[in-house]
Motif scaffolding. Sequence first.
Motif, mmCIF file in Angstrom:
data_model
loop_
_atom_site.group_PDB
_atom_site.id
_atom_site.type_symbol
_atom_site.label_atom_id
_atom_site.label_comp_id
_atom_site.label_asym_id
_atom_site.label_seq_id
_atom_site.Cartn_x
_atom_site.Cartn_y
_atom_site.Cartn_z
ATOM 1 N N ARG A 88 0.693 -1.116 -0.042
ATOM 2 C CA ARG A 88 0.013 -0.062 0.021
ATOM 3 C C ARG A 88 0.842 1.268 -0.040
ATOM 4 N NH1 ARG A 88 -4.932 -2.185 2.647
ATOM 5 N NH2 ARG A 88 -6.368 -0.371 2.910
ATOM 6 N N TYR A 175 -5.617 6.475 0.432
ATOM 7 C CA TYR A 175 -5.416 6.015 -0.966
ATOM 8 C C TYR A 175 -4.899 6.609 -2.047
ATOM 9 C CZ TYR A 175 -5.892 2.823 -4.899
ATOM 10 O OH TYR A 175 -5.865 1.887 -5.976
ATOM 11 N N THR A 179 -1.170 5.063 -2.041
ATOM 12 C CA THR A 179 -1.260 3.708 -2.562
ATOM 13 C C THR A 179 -1.426 3.879 -4.157
ATOM 14 O OG1 THR A 179 -2.413 2.934 -0.662
ATOM 15 C CG2 THR A 179 -2.327 1.538 -2.595
#
Length: 216
Positions: A88, A175, A179
């Motif tokens: 991640r 995110y 990520t």
Amino acid sequence: MRIVLVGPPGAGKGTQAQHLATHLSIPAVSTGDIFRSHVSRGTPLGRTAGQYLDRGALVPDEVTTDMVRDRLAEPDAAGGFLLDGFPRTTGQAEALDKILADSGVPLDGVLELRVAADEVVRRLSGRRQCRAGGHVCHVDFAPPAVAGICDSCGSELYQREDDREDTVLRRLEVYARQTAPLVGHYAERGLLTAVDAVGDIAEITERALAALRERD
Ligand code: AP5
Ligand code: ZN
């Protein structure tokens, strides 16, 4: 096969990981599920990780990569695995490269599950999960046969603490910042296949399997 699933919170990584793992006869390894299991058992790792999970923040790389290295060393992962929720960060991607290099096996592919942010919020607000097996369902999109009971294992369903709307928005930000850059990292190395993750759950599994067959 050694596969990574990547995609925003609520993209259906856990849902697809369960189906794909069954089709491919490899274990699905979810870092989120492993952390939640430690939190519910009150282990030292769970006490550390719990503070991050509740805020929708990432658990530090070192803690996470040590845990994944141990999990991938278990006998059932020797013939392949499907990683859900790891790596991640770029640091975790480098750690995974090292774990694989040390064991002399390559990554076969990275599946990116693509879904828009408004769909994610709808999915997560209705998600229910069981503590026993980490199985997921949805009150509207994939309802259990008996309300409040997991279809797969018969245990009680609950709503995740981090599925509150403010925490979901924070997870989406995390995110995008930490990520999403990995998608480019794997695309550059020719490992990435994007799958449209909107629609019928079984159809998405078929799309993902077809994408993996094309890579073979
Ligand atoms: P994690 O558990 O990995 O959460 P996530 O990435 O935010 O992903 P989700 O589990 O929310 O969603 P999903 O994509 O699996 O979707 P699902 O299949 O459930 O991580 C949680 C936390 O743990 C992190 O915030 C962090 O703190 C920590 N953590 C974990 N890994 C880490 C790492 N590597 N490093 C550091 N920290 C880490 O589906 C969602 C809902 O939609 C369900 O209700 C489902 O029934 C429904 N659904 C699925 N598919 C469909 C469809 N096609 N149509 C309609 N509904 C659908
Ligand atoms: Zn269950």
